[in-house]
Design an enzyme around this catalytic site. Structure first.
Site, PDB file in Angstrom:
ATOM      1  N   ASP A  19       0.852  -1.207   0.000  1.00 36.34           N
ATOM      2  CA  ASP A  19       0.000   0.000   0.000  1.00 36.34           C
ATOM      3  C   ASP A  19       0.879   1.245   0.000  1.00 36.34           C
ATOM      4  OD1 ASP A  19      -2.193   1.665   0.153  1.00 36.34           O
ATOM      5  OD2 ASP A  19      -3.099   0.657   1.858  1.00 36.34           O
ATOM      6  N   HIS A 212      -6.240   4.907   6.708  1.00 30.64           N
ATOM      7  CA  HIS A 212      -5.399   5.950   6.107  1.00 30.64           C
ATOM      8  C   HIS A 212      -5.574   7.203   6.975  1.00 30.64           C
ATOM      9  CE1 HIS A 212      -4.019   3.966   2.361  1.00 30.64           C
ATOM     10  NE2 HIS A 212      -4.986   3.127   2.704  1.00 30.64           N
ATOM     11  N   CYS A 243      -3.845   5.221  -2.369  1.00 28.27           N
ATOM     12  CA  CYS A 243      -4.351   4.357  -3.432  1.00 28.27           C
ATOM     13  C   CYS A 243      -4.432   5.181  -4.707  1.00 28.27           C
ATOM     14  CB  CYS A 243      -5.723   3.807  -3.046  1.00 28.27           C
ATOM     15  SG  CYS A 243      -6.480   2.849  -4.372  1.00 28.27           S
ATOM     16  N   ASN A 252      -1.200   5.280   4.949  1.00 23.59           N
ATOM     17  CA  ASN A 252      -1.770   4.581   6.100  1.00 23.59           C
ATOM     18  C   ASN A 252      -1.185   5.188   7.360  1.00 23.59           C
ATOM     19  OD1 ASN A 252      -1.283   2.481   3.802  1.00 23.59           O
ATOM     20  ND2 ASN A 252      -2.924   1.647   5.045  1.00 23.59           N
TER      21      ASN A 252
HETATM   22  P1  HMG Z   1      -9.578  -5.259 -16.236  1.00 25.82           P
HETATM   23  O1  HMG Z   1      -9.008  -4.369 -17.299  1.00 25.82           O
HETATM   24  O2  HMG Z   1     -11.045  -5.156 -15.952  1.00 25.82           O
HETATM   25  O3  HMG Z   1      -9.188  -6.789 -16.507  1.00 25.82           O
HETATM   26  O4  HMG Z   1      -8.764  -5.017 -14.899  1.00 25.82           O
HETATM   27  P2  HMG Z   1      -9.450  -7.736 -17.709  1.00 25.82           P
HETATM   28  O5  HMG Z   1      -9.663  -9.093 -17.132  1.00 25.82           O
HETATM   29  O6  HMG Z   1     -10.479  -7.157 -18.663  1.00 25.82           O
HETATM   30  O7  HMG Z   1      -8.025  -7.762 -18.483  1.00 25.82           O
HETATM   31  C1  HMG Z   1      -7.523  -6.631 -19.173  1.00 25.82           C
HETATM   32  C2  HMG Z   1      -6.017  -6.697 -19.266  1.00 25.82           C
HETATM   33  O8  HMG Z   1      -5.447  -6.714 -17.950  1.00 25.82           O
HETATM   34  C3  HMG Z   1      -5.493  -7.942 -19.961  1.00 25.82           C
HETATM   35  O9  HMG Z   1      -4.268  -7.580 -20.595  1.00 25.82           O
HETATM   36  C4  HMG Z   1      -5.175  -8.868 -18.828  1.00 25.82           C
HETATM   37  O10 HMG Z   1      -4.160  -9.788 -19.154  1.00 25.82           O
HETATM   38  C5  HMG Z   1      -4.653  -7.896 -17.780  1.00 25.82           C
HETATM   39  P3  HMG Z   1      -4.172  -7.149 -22.152  1.00 25.82           P
HETATM   40  O11 HMG Z   1      -4.761  -8.299 -22.882  1.00 25.82           O
HETATM   41  O12 HMG Z   1      -4.981  -5.897 -22.268  1.00 25.82           O
HETATM   42  O13 HMG Z   1      -2.712  -6.945 -22.348  1.00 25.82           O
HETATM   43  N1  HMG Z   1      -4.853  -8.381 -16.396  1.00 25.82           N
HETATM   44  C6  HMG Z   1      -3.860  -8.582 -15.503  1.00 25.82           C
HETATM   45  N2  HMG Z   1      -2.522  -8.425 -15.606  1.00 25.82           N
HETATM   46  C7  HMG Z   1      -1.794  -8.746 -14.518  1.00 25.82           C
HETATM   47  N3  HMG Z   1      -2.323  -9.186 -13.352  1.00 25.82           N
HETATM   48  C8  HMG Z   1      -3.649  -9.355 -13.228  1.00 25.82           C
HETATM   49  C9  HMG Z   1      -4.467  -9.046 -14.351  1.00 25.82           C
HETATM   50  N4  HMG Z   1      -5.804  -9.102 -14.548  1.00 25.82           N
HETATM   51  C10 HMG Z   1      -6.024  -8.690 -15.804  1.00 25.82           C
HETATM   52  N5  HMG Z   1      -4.166  -9.779 -12.080  1.00 25.82           N
HETATM   53  C11 HMG Z   1      -7.957  -5.443 -12.699  1.00 25.82           C
HETATM   54  C12 HMG Z   1      -9.124  -5.606 -13.682  1.00 25.82           C
HETATM   55  C13 HMG Z   1      -8.473  -5.782 -11.321  1.00 25.82           C
HETATM   56  C14 HMG Z   1      -6.839  -6.374 -13.104  1.00 25.82           C
HETATM   57  C15 HMG Z   1      -7.483  -3.979 -12.762  1.00 25.82           C
HETATM   58  O14 HMG Z   1      -8.589  -3.148 -12.547  1.00 25.82           O
HETATM   59  C16 HMG Z   1      -6.386  -3.662 -11.792  1.00 25.82           C
HETATM   60  O15 HMG Z   1      -5.289  -4.192 -11.859  1.00 25.82           O
HETATM   61  N6  HMG Z   1      -6.657  -2.719 -10.854  1.00 25.82           N
HETATM   62  C17 HMG Z   1      -5.665  -2.278  -9.887  1.00 25.82           C
HETATM   63  C18 HMG Z   1      -6.292  -2.203  -8.565  1.00 25.82           C
HETATM   64  C19 HMG Z   1      -5.272  -1.867  -7.504  1.00 25.82           C
HETATM   65  O16 HMG Z   1      -4.199  -2.442  -7.451  1.00 25.82           O
HETATM   66  N7  HMG Z   1      -5.623  -0.915  -6.624  1.00 25.82           N
HETATM   67  C20 HMG Z   1      -4.821  -0.586  -5.519  1.00 25.82           C
HETATM   68  C21 HMG Z   1      -4.852  -1.672  -4.474  1.00 25.82           C
HETATM   69  S1  HMG Z   1      -6.356  -1.670  -3.525  1.00 25.82           S
HETATM   70  C22 HMG Z   1      -6.038  -0.574  -2.239  1.00 25.82           C
HETATM   71  O17 HMG Z   1      -5.010   0.068  -2.220  1.00 25.82           O
HETATM   72  C23 HMG Z   1      -7.020  -0.501  -1.114  1.00 25.82           C
HETATM   73  C24 HMG Z   1      -6.559  -1.232   0.146  1.00 25.82           C
HETATM   74  O18 HMG Z   1      -5.324  -0.737   0.628  1.00 25.82           O
HETATM   75  C25 HMG Z   1      -7.612  -1.044   1.245  1.00 25.82           C
HETATM   76  C26 HMG Z   1      -8.018   0.417   1.371  1.00 25.82           C
HETATM   77  O19 HMG Z   1      -7.209   1.262   1.784  1.00 25.82           O
HETATM   78  O20 HMG Z   1      -9.163   0.684   1.003  1.00 25.82           O
HETATM   79  C27 HMG Z   1      -6.404  -2.739  -0.091  1.00 25.82           C
HETATM   80 MG    MG Z   2      -5.120   1.073   1.756  1.00 22.84          MG
END
Ligand code: HMG
Ligand code: MG
Length: 305
Positions: A19, A212, A243, A252
């Site tokens: 994070d 956070h 994020c 955080n």
């Molecule tokens: P999408 O575009 O809807 O996925 O993304 P898709 O299934 O349609 O695939 C599209 C492309 O993404 C394809 O590649 C897939 O291969 C690739 P292309 O054919 O275009 O070259 N792909 C991936 N590549 C690597 N790893 C994967 C993956 N999945 C698909 N797992 C997805 C959906 C969820 C992947 C996207 O929206 C994403 O990566 N989002 C990032 C979210 C993120 O990391 N956010 C920050 C973390 S959460 C947070 O910080 C909150 C937390 O701390 C708690 C809080 O504070 O609230 C936890």
């Molecule tokens: Mg977080």
């Protein structure tokens, strides 16, 4: 009546490497992330959220996930977790042998769409096979519930929304959930209501707080959780974090500050605050800025004097 019974021991999940660093604009080399994990475990952290297996197009900073997982020297008794948003991420993560995976959903529809590109209902459909596969492989499953008190797009989030998400997560076999104040807008009574809504579905031992500190409320929110009996929290060394899909949200709550709070209350963490401060200094020096940890900074300055 005010409950002044506190847990005698608290577990902190260090989320700085994930994070904390995911939002950094400058690329942090894998070697630095590995060194940070090394220093955190040397300071006594027993659970470290190392990285995430998300799309490198969405979060470029986490593109070195496999390299970082391969580079860390695992220490006995330390658990290493990673974020997995879907089956593709889980399959990639599996090769790195995490002890725990995190599926991450949101209590608000708008944030779910912005963060993981699907609705809450669709996210649960995506998580279900991941949870089943992880549990089948003996990997513990945690769920993160973002925007549990407020959403950058929808504003206030009602506790019922949190309860609804917690119920869905429980229904697919998630073993533990984190009540996350993604944008740091929560105040203690709002956090209390979000936690109580979660406790309708999960035992107190299976719930953690993830705060956070954007509005400076994270320690107060931590304190009310302690009073409710919550004894597990996600924290980030040097207060790193944010994020990419929650604009303006800062890091955080700093691990150093929570450790200072807990030790000051006689609550055990197993963490060596001095070594933790060194870890925070290491990553702050690399990033070229001063730490966001208030207690960390004060103790570091005192040490220098
Ligand atoms: P999408 O575009 O809807 O996925 O993304 P898709 O299934 O349609 O695939 C599209 C492309 O993404 C394809 O590649 C897939 O291969 C690739 P292309 O054919 O275009 O070259 N792909 C991936 N590549 C690597 N790893 C994967 C993956 N999945 C698909 N797992 C997805 C959906 C969820 C992947 C996207 O929206 C994403 O990566 N989002 C990032 C979210 C993120 O990391 N956010 C920050 C973390 S959460 C947070 O910080 C909150 C937390 O701390 C708690 C809080 O504070 O609230 C936890
Ligand atoms: Mg977080």
């Amino acid at each position: 009546m005010l409950n002044l019974q506190f847990p005698s021991r608290v577990k902190l999940v260090e989320v700085g490497p994930r994070d904390g660093l995911q939002n950094e604009k400058q690329q942090v080399p894998a070697a630095i992330k590995i060194e940070l994990v090394q220093r955190l475990q040397a300071a006594g952290l027993k659970e470290i959220e190392v990285t995430s297996f998300v799309s490198p197009k969405w979060v470029p900073q986490m593109a070195d996930n496999a390299e970082v997982m391969a580079g860390i020297q695992r220490k006995a008794g330390v658990r290493y977790s990673v974020l997995t948003p879907n089956q593709q991420g889980f399959e990639a993560a599996l090769l790195s042998q995490p002890d725990e995976i995190v599926v991450f959903g949101a209590a608000s529809e708008a944030f779910s769409q912005k963060n993981i590109n699907c609705s809450i209902a669709e996210s649960i459909e995506r998580f279900a096979p991941v949870v089943a596969a992880a549990r089948g492989a003996g990997i513990y499953v945690r769920g993160a519930m973002s925007c549990a008190v407020g959403c950058p797009y929808e504003g206030d989030v009602a506790p019922e929304r949190v309860g609804y998400l917690a119920g869905l997560m429980k229904g697919i076999g998630v073993q533990h959930v984190g009540v996350a104040d993604t944008i740091g807008v929560g105040t203690p009574l709002k956090v209390q209501r979000a936690v109580e809504a979660t406790l309708k579905h999960f035992d107190i031992d299976d719930v953690s707080g993830h705060f956070h500190d954007t509005y400076g409320q994270a320690l107060a929110n931590t304190l009310i959780c302690l009073q409710l009996g919550v004894w597990q929290f996600d924290t980030s060394v040097a207060g790193l974090g944010g994020c990419p899909y929650a604009k303006g949200a800062t890091g955080n709550v700093a691990t150093e500050d929570v450790v200072y709070l807990l030790h000051g209350m006689g609550i055990e963490t197993g963490i060596d605050l001095d070594r933790l401060i060194d870890a925070g200094q290491f990553i702050s020096d690399f990033l070229g800025r001063s730490t966001n940890a208030r207690a960390g900074k004060a103790l570091f300055n005192k040490r220098q004097a």
